[in-house]
Design a protein around this motif. Structure first.
Motif, PDB file in Angstrom:
ATOM      1  N   UNK A  80       0.834  -1.314   0.060  1.00  0.00           N
ATOM      2  CA  UNK A  80       0.158  -0.013   0.137  1.00  0.00           C
ATOM      3  C   UNK A  80       0.860   1.338  -0.018  1.00  0.00           C
ATOM      4  N   UNK A  81       0.528   2.148  -0.761  1.00  0.00           N
ATOM      5  CA  UNK A  81       1.425   3.396  -0.969  1.00  0.00           C
ATOM      6  C   UNK A  81       1.008   4.494   0.169  1.00  0.00           C
ATOM      7  N   UNK A  82       1.962   5.190   0.425  1.00  0.00           N
ATOM      8  CA  UNK A  82       1.484   6.444   1.155  1.00  0.00           C
ATOM      9  C   UNK A  82       0.707   7.301   0.791  1.00  0.00           C
ATOM     10  N   UNK A  83      -0.021   8.209   1.427  1.00  0.00           N
ATOM     11  CA  UNK A  83      -0.794   9.360   0.936  1.00  0.00           C
ATOM     12  C   UNK A  83       0.286  10.178   0.032  1.00  0.00           C
ATOM     13  N   UNK A  84      -0.219  10.673  -1.220  1.00  0.00           N
ATOM     14  CA  UNK A  84       0.551  11.575  -2.094  1.00  0.00           C
ATOM     15  C   UNK A  84      -0.087  13.025  -1.977  1.00  0.00           C
ATOM     16  N   UNK A  85       1.011  13.724  -1.736  1.00  0.00           N
ATOM     17  CA  UNK A  85       0.419  15.204  -1.693  1.00  0.00           C
ATOM     18  C   UNK A  85      -0.042  15.803  -3.118  1.00  0.00           C
ATOM     19  N   UNK A  86       0.205  15.142  -4.143  1.00  0.00           N
ATOM     20  CA  UNK A  86      -0.122  15.535  -5.733  1.00  0.00           C
ATOM     21  C   UNK A  86      -1.481  14.788  -5.832  1.00  0.00           C
ATOM     22  N   UNK A  87      -2.026  14.122  -5.085  1.00  0.00           N
ATOM     23  CA  UNK A  87      -3.175  13.490  -5.217  1.00  0.00           C
ATOM     24  C   UNK A  87      -4.503  14.050  -4.379  1.00  0.00           C
ATOM     25  N   UNK A  88      -4.263  15.119  -3.627  1.00  0.00           N
ATOM     26  CA  UNK A  88      -5.153  16.078  -2.912  1.00  0.00           C
ATOM     27  C   UNK A  88      -5.338  17.424  -3.569  1.00  0.00           C
ATOM     28  N   UNK A  91      -8.895  21.601  -2.287  1.00  0.00           N
ATOM     29  CA  UNK A  91     -10.276  21.711  -1.121  1.00  0.00           C
ATOM     30  C   UNK A  91      -9.934  20.971  -0.285  1.00  0.00           C
ATOM     31  N   UNK A  92      -8.667  20.114  -0.286  1.00  0.00           N
ATOM     32  CA  UNK A  92      -8.360  18.922   0.859  1.00  0.00           C
ATOM     33  C   UNK A  92      -9.072  17.805   0.356  1.00  0.00           C
ATOM     34  N   UNK A  93      -9.713  17.531  -0.860  1.00  0.00           N
ATOM     35  CA  UNK A  93     -10.511  16.347  -1.057  1.00  0.00           C
ATOM     36  C   UNK A  93      -9.414  15.532  -1.939  1.00  0.00           C
ATOM     37  N   UNK A  94      -9.569  13.952  -1.969  1.00  0.00           N
ATOM     38  CA  UNK A  94      -8.683  13.514  -2.619  1.00  0.00           C
ATOM     39  C   UNK A  94      -9.244  13.200  -4.228  1.00  0.00           C
ATOM     40  N   UNK A  95      -8.168  13.244  -4.791  1.00  0.00           N
ATOM     41  CA  UNK A  95      -8.330  13.055  -6.497  1.00  0.00           C
ATOM     42  C   UNK A  95      -9.018  11.802  -6.937  1.00  0.00           C
ATOM     43  N   UNK A  96     -10.131  11.668  -7.468  1.00  0.00           N
ATOM     44  CA  UNK A  96     -10.833  10.505  -7.849  1.00  0.00           C
ATOM     45  C   UNK A  96     -10.154   9.761  -8.978  1.00  0.00           C
TER      46      UNK A  96
END
Length: 103
Positions: A80-88, A91-96
């Motif tokens: 499992x990959x850590x959260x990526x700041x590039x995918x937020x 507005x702080x929502x995760x990129x779908x």
């Protein structure tokens, strides 16, 4: 075994089959034992181990890993990959999904 990127899919399936045979034998299981545990035929297991199964489904491969007690190895080859700041988004929502801007 180093870099596998130059291998064809049939070569990789053959490699996995050969490795699976080693795992099965170390688990002290026969092909018949694995067939009974998975509901697969011994012919399917034989074909996989000998490299003649050209198109083994992911579901079948996962059943085989479970049968020899190595299902948790999935965490080793696809952790499992850590959260990526590039995918937020801003507005702080995760990129779908990823969209490319039109030029």
């Amino acid at each position: 075994m180093g870099d596998l990127t130059g291998y064809s899919i049939p070569e990789l399936i053959h490699l996995l089959g050969t490795r699976f045979r080693d795992y099965r034998q170390r688990a002290n299981l026969t092909q018949k034992d694995v067939a009974e545990k998975t509901g697969l035929s011994t012919v399917t297991i034989y074909k996989f181990e000998s490299g003649t199964a050209n198109n083994l489904s992911l579901g079948t491969f996962l059943l085989l890993l479970k049968a020899v007690g190595w299902i948790n190895a999935i965490n080793d080859f696809m952790p499992e990959l850590p959260e990526s700041p590039y995918l937020v988004r801003d507005d702080e929502k995760k990129v779908q999904r990823i969209r490319h801007k039109k030029l």
